[in-house]
Design a protein around this motif. Structure first.
Motif, PDB file in Angstrom:
ATOM      1  N   TRP A  38       0.886  -1.167   0.000  1.00  0.00           N
ATOM      2  CA  TRP A  38       0.000   0.000   0.000  1.00  0.00           C
ATOM      3  C   TRP A  38       0.919   1.211   0.000  1.00  0.00           C
ATOM      4  O   TRP A  38       1.661   1.443   0.952  1.00  0.00           O
ATOM      5  CB  TRP A  38      -0.879  -0.027   1.243  1.00  0.00           C
ATOM      6  N   MET A  79      -2.970   0.340  -4.068  1.00  0.00           N
ATOM      7  CA  MET A  79      -2.492  -1.040  -3.957  1.00  0.00           C
ATOM      8  C   MET A  79      -1.455  -1.313  -5.031  1.00  0.00           C
ATOM      9  O   MET A  79      -1.599  -0.853  -6.158  1.00  0.00           O
ATOM     10  CB  MET A  79      -3.641  -2.036  -4.160  1.00  0.00           C
ATOM     11  N   ARG A 131      -5.924  -7.277   0.363  1.00  0.00           N
ATOM     12  CA  ARG A 131      -6.442  -5.909   0.455  1.00  0.00           C
ATOM     13  C   ARG A 131      -6.995  -5.648   1.851  1.00  0.00           C
ATOM     14  O   ARG A 131      -6.716  -4.623   2.460  1.00  0.00           O
ATOM     15  CB  ARG A 131      -7.533  -5.701  -0.598  1.00  0.00           C
TER      16      ARG A 131
END
Length: 127
Positions: free
Chosen positions: A80, A85, A100
Motif C-alpha cells: 500500500w 495497492m 487488500r
C-alpha cells in the motif's frame, strides 16, 4: 572470539554471498521445508525490513510514511503506497481480496489473524 562461519547461498532471492554460523543452517533448512500456512505479516515501508526491490526481487517499495508491505509466508505479495495497492505477485481474486483487507489493518509491523488464534498475536508487543 573466533567463530566458524559458512559462506554460500542459503536464501533464494537474495543477491550476493551470504554468511551463517553453523547453528543457523538447520534452522534455515527447517524453514525451507515448512508447509505454507498463509501467515500474513505487515511491515512499514520505513522499516529496515523493507528489502523489496533492493535485496529482494520486485519493484522497490519506497520508504515513506504510510507505505506498508504485506508478506504471506515470508513472500512480499502486496504493498500500500500513496493510497494505492501494488500487487507484488500474481494472485486470484480471493487472495487479492484477503491481501487488500489485511493491508487495511492499521499498524506498521504486525501479524494479521489468519483464523488460528496462535498466529494472530501482534508482532508489536506495545499494541
Amino acid at each position: 572470539m573466533n567463530r566458524t562461519r559458512f559462506g554460500g547461498r542459503f536464501v533464494d532471492g537474495l543477491v550476493g554471498e551470504q554468511f551463517a554460523v553453523p547453528e543457523a543452517i538447520p534452522a534455515l533448512r527447517s524453514i525451507a521445508r515448512r508447509e505454507a500456512s498463509g501467515e500474513l505479516v505487515i511491515v512499514s515501508g520505513c522499516d529496515p525490513l523493507n528489502l523489496v526491490g533492493t535485496v529482494l526481487d520486485g519493484e522497490r517499495v519506497p520508504a515513506v510514511i504510510g507505505a506498508r508491505i504485506l508478506f504471506e509466508d515470508g513472500v512480499a505479495v502486496a504493498a500500500w503506497v500513496s493510497g494505492e495497492m501494488q500487487w507484488l505477485v500474481d494472485g486470484n481474486a480471493e487472495k487479492q481480496q484477503r491481501w487488500r483487507e489485511a493491508l487495511g489493518v492499521r499498524g506498521s509491523a504486525r501479524r494479521v489473524a489468519t483464523g488460528d488464534a496462535s498466529r494472530s498475536r501482534s508482532a508489536d508487543a506495545t499494541r
